[in-house]
Scaffold this active site. Sequence first.
Site, PDB file in Angstrom:
ATOM      1  N   ASP A  78       1.305  -1.590   0.108  1.00 20.89           N
ATOM      2  CA  ASP A  78      -0.070   0.157  -0.341  1.00 20.89           C
ATOM      3  C   ASP A  78       0.553   1.078  -0.147  1.00 20.89           C
ATOM      4  O   ASP A  78       1.471   2.187   1.148  1.00 20.89           O
ATOM      5  CB  ASP A  78      -0.831   0.146   1.001  1.00 20.89           C
ATOM      6  CG  ASP A  78      -2.218   0.857   1.540  1.00 20.89           C
ATOM      7  OD1 ASP A  78      -1.987   1.862  -0.015  1.00 20.89           O
ATOM      8  OD2 ASP A  78      -2.671   1.262   2.494  1.00 20.89           O
ATOM      9  N   ASP A 128      -2.076   4.602  -5.423  1.00 25.42           N
ATOM     10  CA  ASP A 128      -2.122   4.337  -4.414  1.00 25.42           C
ATOM     11  C   ASP A 128      -2.345   3.375  -4.859  1.00 25.42           C
ATOM     12  O   ASP A 128      -3.414   2.326  -5.185  1.00 25.42           O
ATOM     13  CB  ASP A 128      -3.745   4.685  -3.560  1.00 25.42           C
ATOM     14  CG  ASP A 128      -3.478   3.930  -2.334  1.00 25.42           C
ATOM     15  OD1 ASP A 128      -3.021   3.598  -1.626  1.00 25.42           O
ATOM     16  OD2 ASP A 128      -4.860   4.051  -2.095  1.00 25.42           O
TER      17      ASP A 128
END
Length: 533
Positions: free
Chosen positions: A131, A337
Site C-alpha cells: 500500500d 495508491d
Amino acid sequence: MVAMGSAACRIFLFACIFFLFLAVGCAPDRSSAPPSFGFEIHHRFSDRLRRWAKSSSRDLPGGWPEKGTAEYYAVLAGHDRVHRGRALAEAAAELTFSGGNETTRINSLGFLHYASVSLGTPNVTFLVALDTGSNLFWVPCDCSSCAPRIIEGSGLVSVLNIFSPSLSSTSQTVPCSSALCSSKGQKCSVRDNPCHYTVEYVSADTSSSGFLLKDVLYLTTENGVSKVVKAPVVFGCGKFQTGSFLGDAAPNGLFGLGMDNLSVPSFLSSSGLISNSFSMCFGRDGSGRISFGDQGSSDQQETPFNINQKNSIYNISIIGIKVGSSDTDVSFSALVDSGTSFTYLADPAYTLLSENFNAMAKDQRAETDPDIPFEYCYTISSTKSAAYVPLIILKTQGGSEFPIDYPVVFISNQQQREYMYCLALVKSSKLNIIGENFLTGLRIVFDRDRMILGWKKFNCYDLEESSPLPVNPGNSSAVPPALGPNVYNPEATRNPTNGTQVTVLSPPANYSSSLKGFTSIMLVLLVLPLAFL
C-alpha cells in the site's frame, strides 16, 4: 565543494595546483640516490588561498565564509556529506523480500497485490498487501480481534500466521519516549509504556490498532551476489483489526510504503541499505515485482510529486486527459495508491473521461447493475472475438504522458452466456486516486530523493536492471481468468492514435456466474488512512 558551486570547485582545484611548492632541492647527492620531493598543502579556506583568489579576481561568489562561523562549518559539513553520500550510493544495493521479489494480485482478497515477508527471530512469514497510500507496516499480533487464521476460498491462502513479540528474541517494544511515537501524535502518560497506534482507513469501519515494535525484516540483495540482509524496522503489532481487515482485504497485514519516516522504505534508506527509492511493476496477468533502491532508468517518463507538509503521500498533478482522438485540458491532483484496487476520480475529471470513453466505445452500453460499481459497461456477443477499447492517457505536470493500458475489467455470466466489459473507474465525491488497475503494465518508480514519480511500459518479466520473477506468466492461480483485465491481450492489435483492439477470451467452465462479487470489492477499494482526507 559542491556546496560552494561549480565555479568555486574550479577555483579550488586551480589554487591547489598553483600552491604546490617545492620544499626540498632536487640536486642529487654523491651516492646518486633518487631525489626526494615535498609539497606545501593548503586548506581550501586558508589565508594564503584567500589572498591569492582575491588578487587574481577569483573570489568566491558571495564571499568567503569566516572561520568559526556557522556558514563556515556548514560548507565543510556539506562537502563531507556529499562525498559520503556518493560512497553510500555506490555501495547501496537493490533489495527485495527474502522470499523473492514476486507480488501477486489476489482477486478474492480485494484485488490488491500481496507479497510474502518474514519478521522476527526465528522468522515468521506473513502475506501482506502492498500500500503506497499509507505509511504503517502492521501484522496481526497477539490478537484480540483479527481475521480468521484459515481463509477459505482464497485460492492461495489457507493458514495465516500471527506475530508474538515474546517468541522473537530480537523484538523490542517502542516506548512512548521514542521520537517515532511522538511523530504518530500519541500522548503517553508514562514514558516507558509501549507506544500505541490506531489507524482508521477509508473502507467502511476498517481500522488497525495495537502498539509499535522494532524487529528485523528479512531482505535479499538483487544486484550482485545474492545475500540475506536483516534490516531493523518498526511495525505495528496489530492486536485489534476491524472492517475489511477481518477477511475482505489484507487479513494478514498491510505493508505501508508511504513517505513518512515510519514506513519501511524510510528505514531502509536512512540506515544506508538502499537509495531512497523503490519500484513496483504490476503485470497484466496478476503477477508483479517490487524492488527497494531501484531508481528507474534514463528513458522513463517522470513527473514531480506535490509536496504536502501535512500528509506524506505520493500526489501528482494531472493537466489533461486524452481519450482516443479527444484531447482535453483539465487540472487536478491525484494520489498514486497501490492499496486502492480501482481508480477514483471526482468531477470534472470523472465525467470528462467517462463520457469521452463512452462516445468512442464500439459496443452497446449495458444497463446499470447495482451489484457492479462501474457506471460504464458494455455487452459483448459470446461469438465476438475482440472489443475496441479507446486509448487513455493522463497528461502530467512537466509534459510526460501516463498511458493507461489496463482501463477495463471483463465480467461474464456464464449461465446466461452474457459477457461485458466495464471502464474500471469509480466516481468520487472528493478524492482523485490512481488505483492499482491504472498502474498495471508499467514499472512505477517512487523516487523519494528526487521527489518524482517515474514510469515506463514494462511486462514485469524483463531482466533489465532487475532479477527475473520465479513465476509462469501464463498460469497464475491467484487470478481467475474470467474476471479482470487479464482476460484480454492488450498487445493483440494496437492503434497508437485512437485505441486498442483487445482479444476477448472465453471464461473457464468453473467460473462463478454471479456478478455480486463486486459488492465486497467496494468495501476494500480504499486502503487509505482517514487522516489523508
